[in-house]
Design an enzyme around this catalytic site. Structure first.
Site, PDB file in Angstrom:
ATOM      1  N   ARG A 167     -16.362  33.236  45.625  1.00 25.36           N
ATOM      2  CA  ARG A 167     -16.554  34.365  46.544  1.00 25.36           C
ATOM      3  C   ARG A 167     -17.699  34.017  47.502  1.00 25.36           C
ATOM      4  O   ARG A 167     -18.821  33.779  47.056  1.00 25.36           O
ATOM      5  CB  ARG A 167     -16.879  35.636  45.756  1.00 25.36           C
ATOM      6  CG  ARG A 167     -17.251  36.801  46.632  1.00 25.36           C
ATOM      7  CD  ARG A 167     -17.423  38.124  45.875  1.00 25.36           C
ATOM      8  NE  ARG A 167     -17.835  39.127  46.828  1.00 25.36           N
ATOM      9  CZ  ARG A 167     -18.956  39.844  46.757  1.00 25.36           C
ATOM     10  NH1 ARG A 167     -19.769  39.738  45.728  1.00 25.36           N
ATOM     11  NH2 ARG A 167     -19.260  40.701  47.706  1.00 25.36           N
ATOM     12  N   HIS A 173     -21.715  40.968  54.256  1.00 29.35           N
ATOM     13  CA  HIS A 173     -22.676  40.998  53.148  1.00 29.35           C
ATOM     14  C   HIS A 173     -24.070  41.132  53.774  1.00 29.35           C
ATOM     15  O   HIS A 173     -24.924  40.275  53.635  1.00 29.35           O
ATOM     16  CB  HIS A 173     -22.543  39.737  52.286  1.00 29.35           C
ATOM     17  CG  HIS A 173     -23.086  39.868  50.889  1.00 29.35           C
ATOM     18  ND1 HIS A 173     -22.333  39.624  49.754  1.00 29.35           N
ATOM     19  CD2 HIS A 173     -24.305  40.221  50.435  1.00 29.35           C
ATOM     20  CE1 HIS A 173     -23.079  39.801  48.676  1.00 29.35           C
ATOM     21  NE2 HIS A 173     -24.294  40.169  49.055  1.00 29.35           N
ATOM     22  N   GLU A 225     -21.109  46.182  48.874  1.00 36.63           N
ATOM     23  CA  GLU A 225     -22.093  47.196  48.479  1.00 36.63           C
ATOM     24  C   GLU A 225     -22.578  48.080  49.628  1.00 36.63           C
ATOM     25  O   GLU A 225     -23.755  48.024  50.023  1.00 36.63           O
ATOM     26  CB  GLU A 225     -23.296  46.522  47.811  1.00 36.63           C
ATOM     27  CG  GLU A 225     -22.942  45.696  46.592  1.00 36.63           C
ATOM     28  CD  GLU A 225     -24.164  45.237  45.795  1.00 36.63           C
ATOM     29  OE1 GLU A 225     -25.301  45.444  46.257  1.00 36.63           O
ATOM     30  OE2 GLU A 225     -23.971  44.697  44.694  1.00 36.63           O
ATOM     31  N   ASN A 233     -19.512  45.510  41.387  1.00 34.03           N
ATOM     32  CA  ASN A 233     -20.724  44.762  41.051  1.00 34.03           C
ATOM     33  C   ASN A 233     -21.539  45.623  40.092  1.00 34.03           C
ATOM     34  O   ASN A 233     -21.808  46.793  40.389  1.00 34.03           O
ATOM     35  CB  ASN A 233     -21.578  44.495  42.291  1.00 34.03           C
ATOM     36  CG  ASN A 233     -20.898  43.568  43.288  1.00 34.03           C
ATOM     37  OD1 ASN A 233     -19.824  43.024  43.024  1.00 34.03           O
ATOM     38  ND2 ASN A 233     -21.536  43.379  44.441  1.00 34.03           N
ATOM     39  N   TYR A 239     -25.055  45.645  37.441  1.00 31.04           N
ATOM     40  CA  TYR A 239     -26.255  44.966  36.962  1.00 31.04           C
ATOM     41  C   TYR A 239     -26.987  45.678  35.822  1.00 31.04           C
ATOM     42  O   TYR A 239     -27.441  45.044  34.893  1.00 31.04           O
ATOM     43  CB  TYR A 239     -27.218  44.718  38.132  1.00 31.04           C
ATOM     44  CG  TYR A 239     -26.692  43.613  39.033  1.00 31.04           C
ATOM     45  CD1 TYR A 239     -26.897  42.279  38.702  1.00 31.04           C
ATOM     46  CD2 TYR A 239     -25.945  43.897  40.173  1.00 31.04           C
ATOM     47  CE1 TYR A 239     -26.385  41.247  39.493  1.00 31.04           C
ATOM     48  CE2 TYR A 239     -25.429  42.874  40.968  1.00 31.04           C
ATOM     49  CZ  TYR A 239     -25.654  41.563  40.616  1.00 31.04           C
ATOM     50  OH  TYR A 239     -25.127  40.551  41.389  1.00 31.04           O
ATOM     51  N   GLU A 249     -19.431  40.786  41.071  1.00 31.98           N
ATOM     52  CA  GLU A 249     -20.783  40.295  40.781  1.00 31.98           C
ATOM     53  C   GLU A 249     -21.252  40.847  39.448  1.00 31.98           C
ATOM     54  O   GLU A 249     -21.095  42.044  39.170  1.00 31.98           O
ATOM     55  CB  GLU A 249     -21.818  40.773  41.824  1.00 31.98           C
ATOM     56  CG  GLU A 249     -21.790  40.050  43.134  1.00 31.98           C
ATOM     57  CD  GLU A 249     -22.839  40.587  44.114  1.00 31.98           C
ATOM     58  OE1 GLU A 249     -23.916  41.058  43.684  1.00 31.98           O
ATOM     59  OE2 GLU A 249     -22.556  40.538  45.318  1.00 31.98           O
TER      60      GLU A 249
HETATM   61  C1  FCB Z   1     -26.443  42.607  44.769  1.00 29.34           C
HETATM   62  C2  FCB Z   1     -26.139  41.850  46.031  1.00 29.34           C
HETATM   63  C3  FCB Z   1     -26.270  40.361  45.900  1.00 29.34           C
HETATM   64  C4  FCB Z   1     -27.431  39.962  45.014  1.00 29.34           C
HETATM   65  C5  FCB Z   1     -27.437  40.734  43.723  1.00 29.34           C
HETATM   66  C6  FCB Z   1     -28.536  40.374  42.762  1.00 29.34           C
HETATM   67  O1  FCB Z   1     -26.872  43.892  45.091  1.00 29.34           O
HETATM   68  O2  FCB Z   1     -24.826  42.114  46.457  1.00 29.34           O
HETATM   69  O3  FCB Z   1     -26.352  39.828  47.188  1.00 29.34           O
HETATM   70  O4  FCB Z   1     -28.611  40.034  45.685  1.00 29.34           O
HETATM   71  O5  FCB Z   1     -27.476  42.100  43.988  1.00 29.34           O
END
Ligand code: FCB
Length: 463
Positions: A97, A140, A185, A311, A313, A369
């Site tokens: 990607r 992006h 995002e 995505n 985290y 992600e």
């Molecule tokens: C996301 C972003 C990516 C990267 C990660 C850690 O928010 O899409 O570019 O910075 O976080």
């Protein structure tokens, strides 16, 4: 702020990528790839006619990015892409990607910049030669600065400029792209860029955030039919970052606070995309911030998608702020990463299952992600990253359990192929499965990447 460090006794012995025999991760149809983004890796910001982006401008302002770092050189991928792609293949990844830098491929008048286009054509041709699936993000976060000078995402005209850009790219690159993603995002672009000023362009106004979001989503919805017309064989989607909010107590107020957290992080984007309406609760949280919406906009935004990129985290624990909002209550004694983000794989599973219940038209999902930052060091030519190994293993297991619960998830991309410019945190935070020495630009494969490669080789043999 001090964070709990990772206890290496956790879960490392069985190897990271030996999922259970019945796991969907063994299926060759489940794509496993790595992700990057243009501004974070390319560098070469003045080369071959590239125009300035909002991140060039923002990172040049003292105090905006940790240690004054900028993306001017980054991983020098613009010159080193061939070696980086050899690494992708050596690690057995099946998909990649990447994102296109809008300011590289179009001039101020909207005319194509051939040199910039050729760069991406070469990249995609090489990926295809290597047999990788290509996932391409159009936006992006590196908006051309000349568009920001005219109001950026606050100006409805940027929507039409984005549709022109999508038109040019999909005419030029038709047949080279397996999956297009319009935006990465939009939450970060709108909220961090225009709502609290932590990201470029650095504006801080709640009303700006909702208007920028509306224009971002409208840009997405306007690009989808263009991409379909120019490149019918590819998949079309968008990438949303999603957040898990949990309540600090069982009280009705705190439960409501957690709900509002998820409205602000998830429903703000997913409701207009999948239901054609903004969530009403959003404006309870932020009274008086309704964006200007013209007739037909929501129908455009809700254009059918072939897939949704997710995505993920971390999770955030919240309580009521006593009014209509929420405040974060950081949990003690939990595992955190170099970013201070809590490691919480169940949040990913719960969100995926929740979206599947909430949205009857939820398209197939790719995890576009997932990953973590750690303070990785090269020691005698090797980089040990035990926390990342454990992190990836646990998040992949969470994805597998969502698949078992019936969610249609087609693949997973680790963020990131290599350490890179982590936006407001600069180069200190290392998210790569490949280490980058920014002095020498030397790449060193981390232990996590070696284990991914081993699993992928084994999977290839079995399939
Ligand atoms: C996301 C972003 C990516 C990267 C990660 C850690 O928010 O899409 O570019 O910075 O976080």
């Amino acid at each position: 702020m001090a964070y709990d460090t990772f206890a290496p006794s956790q879960d490392l012995n069985s190897g990271p990528f030996s999922p259970a025999a019945d796991s969907a991760l063994w299926r060759k149809q489940f794509l496993l790839g790595a992700a990057t983004a243009s501004y974070q890796i390319e560098g070469a910001v003045h080369e071959d006619g590239r125009l300035p982006s909002i991140w060039d401008t923002f990172s040049a302002i003292p105090g905006k990015v940790l240690a004054g770092d900028t993306g001017a050189v980054a991983c020098d991928h613009y010159h080193r892409w061939e070696g980086d792609f050899d690494l992708l293949t050596a690690l057995n990844f099946e998909a990649y990607r990447l994102s296109i830098a809008w300011p590289r491929v179009m001039d101020e008048a909207g005319r194509p910049n051939q040199k910039g286009l050729d760069f991406y054509k070469r990249l995609l041709a090489r990926l295809k030669e290597k047999g990788l699936k290509t996932f391409v993000t159009l936006y992006h976060w590196d908006l051309p600065q000349h568009l920001e000078d005219r109001g950026g995402w606050l100006n409805r005209d940027t929507v039409y400029r984005f549709a022109d850009y999508a038109d040019l790219m999909s005419r030029e690159l038709a047949g080279q792209v397996d999956a297009w993603m319009t935006l990465n995002e939009p939450w970060c672009s709108a909220y961090l860029g225009y709502g609290n000023g932590h990201h470029a362009p650095g504006l801080a106004n709640g009303r700006f955030a909702t208007q920028a979001m509306h224009h971002l989503l409208l840009a997405h919805g306007s690009a989808i039919p263009v991409l379909r017309a120019n490149d019918p064989a590819s998949q079309k989607g968008i990438v949303a970052n999603v957040g898990r909010g949990t309540a600090n107590s069982a009280s009705a107020e705190d439960q409501r606070a957690a709900h509002l957290f998820e409205v602000q992080h998830n429903a703000w984007i997913l409701d207009p995309l999948l239901k054609g309406a903004y969530p009403e609760d959003l404006f309870e949280l932020w009274p008086g911030t309704e964006p200007l919406v013209l007739d037909g906009d929501l129908k455009t935004i809700a254009a059918p998608l072939d897939f949704l990129g997710i995505n993920y985290y971390f999770r955030t624990n919240v309580e009521s702020d006593g009014g209509h909002g929420f405040t974060e209550v950081p949990l003690e004694g939990v595992e955190r990463t170099q970013m201070g983000w809590e490691v919480h794989p169940d949040g990913l599973r719960d969100l995926l299952i929740g979206f599947d219940k909430t949205y009857s038209n939820l398209p197939p999902i790719y995890i576009t992600e997932n990953g973590m930052a750690s303070d990785d060091k090269v020691v005698e030519g090797h980089v040990d990253d035990p926390q990342r190994i454990s992190f990836l293993k646990r998040h992949l297991a969470a994805v597998d359990s969502a698949i078992k619960a019936g969610v249609d998830i087609r693949g997973y991309f680790v963020w990131s192929l290599m350490d890179n410019f982590e936006w407001a945190f600069g180069y200190e935070r290392r998210f790569g499965v490949v280490h980058v020495d920014y002095e020498t630009q030397k790449r060193t494969v981390k232990r996590s990447a070696e284990l991914i490669a081993k699993f992928l080789a084994e999977r290839r043999l079995r399939n």
